[in-house]
Design an enzyme around this catalytic site. Structure first.
Site, PDB file in Angstrom:
ATOM      1  N   HIS A   1     -31.800 -11.634  63.210  1.00 20.94           N
ATOM      2  CA  HIS A   1     -32.287 -12.037  61.889  1.00 20.94           C
ATOM      3  C   HIS A   1     -31.318 -13.035  61.246  1.00 20.94           C
ATOM      4  O   HIS A   1     -31.720 -14.041  60.685  1.00 20.94           O
ATOM      5  CB  HIS A   1     -32.368 -10.826  60.938  1.00 20.94           C
ATOM      6  CG  HIS A   1     -33.362  -9.780  61.296  1.00 20.94           C
ATOM      7  ND1 HIS A   1     -33.030  -8.458  61.442  1.00 20.94           N
ATOM      8  CD2 HIS A   1     -34.709  -9.844  61.515  1.00 20.94           C
ATOM      9  CE1 HIS A   1     -34.115  -7.750  61.723  1.00 20.94           C
ATOM     10  NE2 HIS A   1     -35.147  -8.566  61.778  1.00 20.94           N
TER      11      HIS A   1
ATOM     12  N   LYS B   1     -45.872   2.368  57.788  1.00 19.95           N
ATOM     13  CA  LYS B   1     -44.747   2.242  58.707  1.00 19.95           C
ATOM     14  C   LYS B   1     -43.596   3.119  58.221  1.00 19.95           C
ATOM     15  O   LYS B   1     -43.137   2.989  57.088  1.00 19.95           O
ATOM     16  CB  LYS B   1     -44.301   0.773  58.752  1.00 19.95           C
ATOM     17  CG  LYS B   1     -43.657   0.376  60.066  1.00 19.95           C
ATOM     18  CD  LYS B   1     -43.560  -1.132  60.152  1.00 19.95           C
ATOM     19  CE  LYS B   1     -42.608  -1.540  61.254  1.00 19.95           C
ATOM     20  NZ  LYS B   1     -42.511  -3.009  61.347  1.00 19.95           N
TER      21      LYS B   1
ATOM     22  N   ARG C   1     -38.862 -14.413  69.754  1.00 18.62           N
ATOM     23  CA  ARG C   1     -37.963 -14.017  70.842  1.00 18.62           C
ATOM     24  C   ARG C   1     -38.607 -14.173  72.200  1.00 18.62           C
ATOM     25  O   ARG C   1     -37.995 -14.620  73.146  1.00 18.62           O
ATOM     26  CB  ARG C   1     -37.562 -12.544  70.675  1.00 18.62           C
ATOM     27  CG  ARG C   1     -36.647 -12.294  69.518  1.00 18.62           C
ATOM     28  CD  ARG C   1     -36.642 -10.845  69.133  1.00 18.62           C
ATOM     29  NE  ARG C   1     -37.897 -10.508  68.460  1.00 18.62           N
ATOM     30  CZ  ARG C   1     -38.122  -9.384  67.826  1.00 18.62           C
ATOM     31  NH1 ARG C   1     -37.195  -8.454  67.801  1.00 18.62           N
ATOM     32  NH2 ARG C   1     -39.260  -9.156  67.219  1.00 18.62           N
TER      33      ARG C   1
ATOM     34  N   SER D   1     -34.349  -4.566  66.093  1.00 21.63           N
ATOM     35  CA  SER D   1     -33.962  -3.423  65.253  1.00 21.63           C
ATOM     36  C   SER D   1     -34.226  -2.096  65.947  1.00 21.63           C
ATOM     37  O   SER D   1     -33.499  -1.118  65.739  1.00 21.63           O
ATOM     38  CB  SER D   1     -34.708  -3.474  63.919  1.00 21.63           C
ATOM     39  OG  SER D   1     -34.399  -4.642  63.214  1.00 21.63           O
TER      40      SER D   1
HETATM   41  P1  ADP Z   1     -41.451  -7.178  61.448  1.00 23.65           P
HETATM   42  O1  ADP Z   1     -41.739  -5.722  61.384  1.00 23.65           O
HETATM   43  O2  ADP Z   1     -42.167  -7.993  60.418  1.00 23.65           O
HETATM   44  O3  ADP Z   1     -41.525  -7.796  62.826  1.00 23.65           O
HETATM   45  P2  ADP Z   1     -38.589  -7.398  61.764  1.00 23.65           P
HETATM   46  O4  ADP Z   1     -37.543  -7.039  60.777  1.00 23.65           O
HETATM   47  O5  ADP Z   1     -38.602  -6.673  63.040  1.00 23.65           O
HETATM   48  O6  ADP Z   1     -39.940  -7.255  60.977  1.00 23.65           O
HETATM   49  O7  ADP Z   1     -38.516  -8.947  62.090  1.00 23.65           O
HETATM   50  C1  ADP Z   1     -38.551  -9.945  61.089  1.00 23.65           C
HETATM   51  C2  ADP Z   1     -38.539 -11.326  61.742  1.00 23.65           C
HETATM   52  O8  ADP Z   1     -37.310 -11.525  62.430  1.00 23.65           O
HETATM   53  C3  ADP Z   1     -39.637 -11.527  62.789  1.00 23.65           C
HETATM   54  O9  ADP Z   1     -40.100 -12.850  62.715  1.00 23.65           O
HETATM   55  C4  ADP Z   1     -38.915 -11.319  64.090  1.00 23.65           C
HETATM   56  O10 ADP Z   1     -39.519 -12.049  65.144  1.00 23.65           O
HETATM   57  C5  ADP Z   1     -37.562 -11.913  63.749  1.00 23.65           C
HETATM   58  N1  ADP Z   1     -36.515 -11.390  64.643  1.00 23.65           N
HETATM   59  C6  ADP Z   1     -36.091 -10.123  64.793  1.00 23.65           C
HETATM   60  N2  ADP Z   1     -35.108 -10.034  65.722  1.00 23.65           N
HETATM   61  C7  ADP Z   1     -34.916 -11.295  66.181  1.00 23.65           C
HETATM   62  C8  ADP Z   1     -34.062 -11.889  67.172  1.00 23.65           C
HETATM   63  N3  ADP Z   1     -33.201 -11.169  67.899  1.00 23.65           N
HETATM   64  N4  ADP Z   1     -34.170 -13.205  67.363  1.00 23.65           N
HETATM   65  C9  ADP Z   1     -35.047 -13.938  66.651  1.00 23.65           C
HETATM   66  N5  ADP Z   1     -35.876 -13.464  65.721  1.00 23.65           N
HETATM   67  C10 ADP Z   1     -35.816 -12.161  65.483  1.00 23.65           C
END
Ligand code: ADP
Length: 156
Positions: free
Chosen positions: A19, A43, A92, A130
């Site tokens: 992030h 969720k 990703r 996460s």
């Molecule tokens: P959601 O439940 O909306 O997917 P997340 O917190 O998991 O929420 O992710 C928020 C954003 O961050 C999403 O666009 C996700 O693709 C991006 N993201 C999460 N981890 C990574 C990573 N390692 N590299 C690039 N983008 C990431």
């Protein structure tokens, strides 16, 4: 010129280096980025909203362009509320791409003036998510290599 405001929506449960990488690399593109923690009733989150917000605050405390908000409902409605014309998302994997594509295209149908902008993480960070961080913590492992520097991550 109108201020270029982007929303970076997500659960951030917890914030990871992935992030952080996406957000820092997007900063030169925008005047302001609002990290929008979605409060999704269906969720079940692992860390409390307050805790997730606190960590994000710590990471971006010295970054005047970054704001942190929480929201419920449609992301496009929250964009309108914040006067944002951009949604920022990270990509990703090809699975991410398929999932994000349908959300982004549906958002464009509903709100044509809001553009979704995708950024790829640096390769070393594309395996981080996460879910993995939560699993490590649940099982008593050290998650510090996966979360931003300075974050003291412990089980809730
Ligand atoms: P959601 O439940 O909306 O997917 P997340 O917190 O998991 O929420 O992710 C928020 C954003 O961050 C999403 O666009 C996700 O693709 C991006 N993201 C999460 N981890 C990574 C990573 N390692 N590299 C690039 N983008 C990431």
């Amino acid at each position: 010129m109108e201020k270029r405001i982007a929303i970076f929506p997500g659960s951030f449960d917890p914030i990871t280096k992935g992030h952080e990488n996406i957000l820092r690399r997007a900063l030169p593109l925008f005047d302001e980025i609002v990290i929008a923690i979605g409060k999704n009733s269906s969720k079940q989150n692992y860390f409390s909203l307050e805790q997730r917000q606190k960590w994000i605050n710590q990471v971006f405390a010295k970054e005047p362009k970054v704001k942190i908000e929480t929201y419920t409902g449609l992301t496009i409605d929250f964009c309108k509320k914040m006067n944002a014309n951009f949604i920022l998302r990270g990509l990703r994997t090809s699975a991410d791409f398929e999932f994000e594509k349908s959300i982004a295209q549906n958002n464009t149908m509903m709100a044509p003036s809001i553009e979704t902008v995708f950024i790829l993480p640096i390769p070393e960070l594309s395996a981080i998510n996460s879910t993995i961080v939560r699993d490590i913590i649940r099982n008593g492992g050290d998650a510090s290599p996966f979360v931003p520097k300075g974050i003291d991550i412990k089980a809730p």
